[in-house]
Design a protein around this motif. Structure first.
Motif, mmCIF file in Angstrom:
data_model
loop_
_atom_site.group_PDB
_atom_site.id
_atom_site.type_symbol
_atom_site.label_atom_id
_atom_site.label_comp_id
_atom_site.label_asym_id
_atom_site.label_seq_id
_atom_site.Cartn_x
_atom_site.Cartn_y
_atom_site.Cartn_z
ATOM 1 N N ASP A 159 6.603 3.738 -0.925
ATOM 2 C CA ASP A 159 7.819 4.683 -0.985
ATOM 3 C C ASP A 159 7.396 5.778 -0.128
ATOM 4 O O ASP A 159 6.215 5.886 0.595
ATOM 5 C CB ASP A 159 8.225 5.151 -2.437
ATOM 6 N N LYS B 232 2.169 10.097 2.619
ATOM 7 C CA LYS B 232 1.458 11.000 3.044
ATOM 8 C C LYS B 232 -0.369 11.062 2.889
ATOM 9 O O LYS B 232 -0.736 11.805 3.677
ATOM 10 C CB LYS B 232 1.313 12.239 1.673
ATOM 11 N N SER B 233 -0.610 9.702 2.643
ATOM 12 C CA SER B 233 -1.990 9.424 2.651
ATOM 13 C C SER B 233 -2.361 8.372 3.793
ATOM 14 O O SER B 233 -3.236 7.918 3.963
ATOM 15 C CB SER B 233 -2.238 8.691 1.378
ATOM 16 N N ARG C 257 0.800 -1.186 -0.060
ATOM 17 C CA ARG C 257 0.000 0.009 0.045
ATOM 18 C C ARG C 257 0.847 1.345 -0.121
ATOM 19 O O ARG C 257 0.464 2.052 -0.579
ATOM 20 C CB ARG C 257 -1.021 -0.147 1.150
ATOM 21 N N PHE C 258 1.773 1.094 0.767
ATOM 22 C CA PHE C 258 3.057 2.414 0.744
ATOM 23 C C PHE C 258 4.306 1.975 0.415
ATOM 24 O O PHE C 258 5.229 1.513 1.174
ATOM 25 C CB PHE C 258 3.209 2.943 2.242
ATOM 26 N N SER D 127 4.212 7.987 -0.825
ATOM 27 C CA SER D 127 2.725 7.456 -0.452
ATOM 28 C C SER D 127 2.464 7.521 0.902
ATOM 29 O O SER D 127 1.453 7.391 1.246
ATOM 30 C CB SER D 127 2.869 5.962 -0.979
#
Length: 869
Positions: free
Chosen positions: A41, A46-47, A38-39, A44
């Motif tokens: 790097d 930030k979300s 899902r993340f 990503s």
């Protein structure tokens, strides 16, 4: 953190109940991998707050739903427990009620069973009481009937006795199961004693000297008929014995009437006895007693040993005429007795059906009395006398030789030069003049209608002796069939076969080969017709007698034990083949006669003088002298034979003439050497003239003798032979050049093209030996078969050298054509020995069905060696 894992079964159920596509719900969910995915790097991340709030919301909602579900489940479990308790209470109450009902049902069933038992007891008691009352009534009635039966017997009232016997015997059968009861046993003995006394008294009625009215006898027999077969069979035996007492005394051994020649008196006596007693027997005795049949049977039983004794005592002194007369009278009495017995049986069956009685089936199944072949068995050992008499009679009719008196057919030589118009041309519309004819195709001679000894010979004339033979056989067949003895008829048929075989041998020795005179030729024609008539009549006789070997003949209609007729059938076939052999040899003898004269007519032609007789540088004549001679010979002989031979025989004769004479002429042509063009032209004209002569031969003297459809095979055979010779002569006219081979292949028919035939044409042109080799090699290069030589080369004329052709040096010596007569004759002899035929005779039908033109040539060549002329 670790993820909780459930078993496979739980996971499967969860998937079916709560299906989900969210990866978080997967059983192998990996949080680390999920977050990394899902993340991936730093950007990503930030979300991340948003993702956190979303996950937290989902978790809160899941906890809320779970709490609500637990609360609902707790409430539902309490209600379910209460419902289960109520259900258990209801089931206990229902079980208690069912148990009460089962107890009450058992008590009710026991009461019903007890009630049914008592009802059955009452019903049995009622039945036994009714049977007892019925039995007592029957017993009382039986006792009264027995008493009344005894009273009626004492009064000799047979009518009442019959009625009372029916009832008494019926009651006796009813009380059969109580026979061990003393009273029942006593009553049964009384009935039995009364029946014995009644039966004995009725028997005495038929043996007393004083006359008893027929009505009394009839009523007595009807009463005896009720008592059963043992009683009435004893009555029949006494009656039959009394009726035949006079016969036994009258024909006692040693008396005059007991002699064999007086046997007819026995038959007269039994006929008189049956005629006298027939009305009384029909009226007095019941039909099923078969009294008349028993009288006939007892007569036969008494007569058979007496007749056998009389024949044995008279052995050696029996006159054949007396034996046959007594035998015929015996056959008549057997038929008469059988007819009387069968008529009575049929009347008895019809009467039983009309009455519609309870025993109608028994009465219709009466025995079938047959007396055929009963007394005739006595004559079996003495029928040799009759067979010998038939043999002597046949031997006296069949002549040992046939005198010329039987062949008085046109003994005077007919002036055929006048009849045939000088050169064989038939005058007056194809018919001989009235002085030599009696109609179309009929010559005036000494033979008559159907026989050769009358005043006019006609088509189909046969020898009178053949008519006498078959008339006698026909009469003999009637006599032998009337004797009704199968073995005797077989022995008599053996006599016919023997005499017919002897007659065939006589026919075979009555003609000359070849016939020297026209009378001998006509005599031979009568033999041909006679042989064919005897053959067909013998076949018809065998068919009528044996039915073709499959039953249905006259032998199968006669009584007696079975006889193996295979040997007799083979004898008949041998006789038929003998007559067929006589027929075939007589035809060949006729052909030999015409062949002899044709050879004389062709003597100038075959000797080589024909070539020298034709002047050079001249045109061909219409006809050569030898053609006129051949035509006169052919038409003279055919006209002479057509006046007598049947059409079938004449057709067979013409086939043999064509097969025999045409090759004579063609062989003569192949013997010529160094022929000129004029000679070839003359030969072609002669071939056409001879072809026309042969095609007109079948209807010489009678243009309407054969329709065109009947001559198809004959015309094809003649036309083919002459067409082949005409093509050969065409090739002979061609010059010796390189085109000769091609011209030969184009002219000759495919089946006639052979190297040997081409070599013979070259010999006609005058070539020989080494001169033939290049031509034959060239022909073989065209894939032409070698074939067989058509005729031997026997010419002694000088041979001219060829003017043109292939070089002879290229042909090896081993392939040279055999040009000497010695080598060709040796080849023909080898061919004859290879196709040597059996001497066993075959029928005319077999010959015509299986003989081909090639077979005809081979067989006639072999027959020619046997015929001496």
């Amino acid at each position: 953190r670790s993820c909780r894992h459930f078993s496979d079964a739980v996971e499967k159920v969860l998937q079916e109940v709560c299906p989900s596509d969210d990866p978080v719900d997967s059983p192998d969910f990996d949080p680390v991998a999920y977050l990394n995915d899902r993340f991936p790097d730093d950007a990503s991340l930030k979300s991340l707050p948003t993702f956190y709030d979303e996950v937290k919301g989902k978790l809160h909602r899941a906890e809320t739903d779970l709490l609500d579900t637990v609360k609902t489940q707790a409430t539902t479990a309490t209600e379910a427990a209460q419902d289960l308790t109520d259900a258990q209470t209801a089931v206990l109450k229902l079980h208690s009620r069912v148990s009460d009902i089962k107890v009450k049902a058992s008590e009710s069933e026991e009461r019903v069973r007890s009630l049914c038992f008592h009802i059955r007891q009452l019903d049995t008691a009622k039945t036994n009481l009714s049977d007892s009352v019925k039995t007592l009534k029957k017993l009382h009635l039986w006792m009264l009937q027995i008493q009344r039966l005894q009273d009626a017997f004492e009064k000799r009232n047979f009518t009442d006795c019959r009625v009372l016997l029916v009832d008494a015997l019926s009651h006796s059968a009813y009380f059969e199961r109580f026979k061990d009861v003393p009273k029942i046993r006593e009553l049964r003995e009384r009935v039995s004693n009364t029946c014995k006394q009644l039966g004995w008294h009725i028997q005495n009625l038929f043996v007393v000297e004083s006359a008893v009215p027929d009505d009394t006898l009839r009523e007595a027999c009807l009463a005896a008929d009720v008592m059963g077969p043992e009683v009435w069979k004893a009555i029949v035996q006494k009656f039959v014995k009394k009726e035949l007492e006079v016969y036994t005394l009258k024909f006692k051994r040693g008396t005059e009437d007991a002699k064999f020649e007086k046997t007819e008196r026995r038959f007269v006596h039994i006929r008189s006895l049956l005629d006298r007693d027939e009305r009384m027997i029909d009226y007095v005795f019941p039909p099923r007693w078969c009294v008349l049949q028993e009288v006939c049977l007892e007569f036969c039983l008494k007569t058979k040993p007496e007749l056998t004794f009389a024949l044995r005592e008279s052995a050696g002194n029996i006159d054949v005429a007396v034996l046959i007369y007594i035998l015929q009278k015996t056959i008549e009495i057997e038929k008469d007795l059988t007819h009387r017995a069968r008529r009575k049986t049929l009347l008895a069956a019809e009467a039983a059906k009309e009455r519609q009685r309870s025993d109608v089936e028994a009465e219709t199944q009466l025995p079938d009395f047959k007396f055929n072949n009963f007394l005739l068995q006595c004559f079996d050992d003495h029928m040799g006398l009759y067979v010998q008499q038939e043999k002597d009679l046949m031997h006296s009719i069949v002549p040992d030789t046939l005198p010329d008196a039987e062949f008085t057919v046109a003994q005077e030589d007919t002036n055929l030069a006048a009849v045939m118009g000088g050169v064989g041309t038939v005058t007056t519309g194809g018919k001989p003049p009235s002085s030599a004819t009696g109609g179309s195709g009929t010559t005036t001679s000494g033979a008559g209608s159907g026989g050769a000894g009358a005043s006019t010979a006609r088509v189909g004339t046969t020898l009178p002796s053949s008519d006498d033979v078959f008339v006698l056989i026909k009469e003999s067949l009637k006599r032998a069939s009337s004797l009704s003895r199968r073995q005797t008829l077989v022995e008599v048929a053996g006599v016919w076969v023997s005499e017919l075989s002897r007659y065939a041998d006589v026919l075979a020795t009555t003609y000359a080969v070849p016939p020297p005179t026209p009378f001998a030729e006509r005599k031979l024609c009568c033999v041909v017709n006679t042989a064919e008539k005897c053959r067909t009549t013998a076949e018809e006789l065998a068919m009528a007698l044996l039915g073709g070997g499959n039953g249905g003949g006259r032998l199968d209609l006669l009584p007696g034990p079975g006889v193996d007729t295979r040997a007799l059938m083979q004898d008949f076939e041998t006789v038929v083949d003998k007559f067929a052999n006589v027929y075939a040899k007589a035809i060949l003898s006729l052909v030999a006669g015409i062949e002899k004269e044709c050879l004389e007519a062709l003597s100038e032609f075959t000797s080589g003088m024909f070539i020298t007789s034709i002047p050079k540088d001249t045109t061909a004549q219409d006809r050569s002298p030898y053609v006129l001679k051949l035509r006169r010979v052919l038409e003279t002989h055919v006209f002479n034979c057509s006046a007598i031979l049947e059409r079938g025989a004449l057709r067979y004769y013409l086939d043999k003439v064509a097969v025999r004479i045409v090759p004579l002429y063609t062989k003569g042509i192949y013997r010529l050497r160094g022929v000129s063009d004029t000679t070839v032209n003359q030969l072609r004209l002669d071939c056409r003239a001879l072809e026309g002569t042969f095609l007109k031969l079948p209807n010489v003297g009678d243009p309407s003798r054969y329709p065109p459809t009947a001559l198809t095979g004959f015309n094809k055979r003649v036309t083919r032979e002459f067409e082949k010779m005409d093509r050969t002569l065409k090739v002979l006219q061609c010059d010796l050049s390189n085109h000769l081979v091609d011209f030969y292949l184009s002219v000759m028919a495919e089946e006639d093209r052979t190297v040997q035939h081409f070599g013979m044409i070259l010999e006609l042109k005058g070539l020989k030996g080494e001169e033939l080799r290049p031509w034959l090699t060239l022909m073989r290069s065209k894939s032409v078969p070698d074939g067989e030589a058509v005729a031997p080369s026997t010419s002694s004329h000088p041979i001219q050298a060829p003017t043109a052709g292939p070089s002879a040096s290229t042909v090896p010596t081993s392939t040279a054509y055999a040009d000497t007569a010695k080598d060709i004759r040796a080849g023909l002899d080898k061919l004859k020995s290879k196709f040597q035929v059996s001497s066993k005779s075959v029928s005319y039908t077999h010959l015509r069905a299986h003989e081909t033109p090639e077979h005809l040539v081979c067989r006639l060549l072999l027959e020619k060696k046997k015929i001496k002329y």
